[in-house]
Design an enzyme around this catalytic site. Structure first.
Site, short mmCIF file in Angstrom:
data_model
loop_
_atom_site.label_atom_id
_atom_site.label_comp_id
_atom_site.label_asym_id
_atom_site.label_seq_id
_atom_site.Cartn_x
_atom_site.Cartn_y
_atom_site.Cartn_z
N TYR A 1 2.00 -2.66 6.42
CA TYR A 1 0.91 -1.69 6.44
C TYR A 1 -0.42 -2.35 6.11
O TYR A 1 -1.41 -2.18 6.82
CB TYR A 1 1.20 -0.56 5.44
CG TYR A 1 0.14 0.51 5.41
CD1 TYR A 1 0.10 1.49 6.40
CD2 TYR A 1 -0.83 0.55 4.41
CE1 TYR A 1 -0.86 2.49 6.38
CE2 TYR A 1 -1.80 1.53 4.39
CZ TYR A 1 -1.81 2.50 5.38
OH TYR A 1 -2.79 3.47 5.37
N SER B 1 -7.72 1.76 6.58
CA SER B 1 -7.38 2.11 5.20
C SER B 1 -8.07 1.12 4.28
O SER B 1 -8.33 -0.04 4.66
CB SER B 1 -5.87 2.03 4.98
OG SER B 1 -5.53 2.10 3.61
#
Length: 259
Positions: free
Chosen positions: A163, A149
């Site tokens: 995350y 990401s």
């Protein structure tokens, strides 16, 4: 040469988290490019439904499984190896996120995200390493593609601590794995997506116009954008890309001081 440069004819792929979102985008791209695709996801009905839809375009087989942690990864590998003796393309896409204020962030939210986003890609690749090596050669290497990401490259101000750490860790893990596995003709790379419509990125899914205002390209990513990047890395076109992370985000990471 152009006829075969981006072809996946005769190749076999396994995509975790392949029933929806980015995983489904990649799965459809691979099926259309000629690959035999296995998709896995925790929710069996969704996995079976997506495989049925994609089977209208080519070959797609559902392997419902919870790939969390080392045990889940090894269980999925065993399930895959009941169908195939070799594997050409592994896409480690299954992922999770957790958001909470710093002072309240729970250990459970940390461990769940780390287990699925970092531990699973490593141990699934390890469990399938023999299959990945089985038919690999310098002229036709196998591929491992980790879905990271842009939050692993630049700072998102949302309080998704585990995350961000997991995706940054996965990007660095990609580099380290790549240097070792390329010796066995297994090429490891990563993709760092930005805003794509998915259940994890509900803002992009439900408020695309608003999110697009923060994207230099002026829009969120489309299925074709993700499929194109994944096909490039999986095909002959991406054979000499080793350990790199391909940013597919319309320019967002650069506005946040990313790489």
């Amino acid at each position: 040469m152009l006829d075969t440069l981006f072809s996946l004819e005769g190749r076999t792929a396994l995509i975790t988290g392949g029933s929806r979102g980015i995983g489904e985008m990649i799965a459809e791209g691979y099926v259309r490019a000629g690959a035999k695709v296995y998709i896995s996801s925790r929710k069996a009905p969704d996995c079976l439904a997506t495989a049925e839809r994609l089977s209208e375009l080519g070959t797609c087989i559902a392997l419902p499984a919870d790939v969390s942690g080392a045990d889940g990864a090894q269980a999925l590998a065993k399930q895959y190896l009941e169908h195939e003796n070799s594997l050409d393309i592994l896409v480690n896409n299954a992922g999770a996120a957790w958001g909470a204020p710093f002072e309240e962030f729970p250990e459970s939210g940390w461990d769940k995200v780390m287990d699925l986003n970092v531990k699973s890609p490593f141990f699934l690749t390890q469990a399938l390493f023999g299959a990945l090596k089985a038919k690999a050669s310098p002229e036709r290497p196998s591929k491992v593609i980790n879905i990271a990401s842009i939050d692993g490259l630049s700072v998102n101000m949302m309080e998704t601590y585990s995350y961000a750490a997991s995706k940054s860790g996965l990007i660095h893990l990609t580099k380290r794995m790549a240097l070792e596995l390329v010796k066995s003709n297994v090429v490891v790379t990563a993709i760092a997506p930005g805003a794509f419509a998915s259940s994890m990125n509900k803002a992009a899914r439900d408020h695309a116009d608003l999110v697009s205002n923060y994207v230099p390209s002026g829009r969120i990513g489309t299925p074709e954008d993700m499929a194109g990047a994944a096909i490039f890395l999986a095909s002959r076109a991406g054979d000499y890309v080793v350990g790199s992370t391909l940013i597919v985000d319309g320019g967002v990471a650069h506005t946040r001081g990313g790489s």
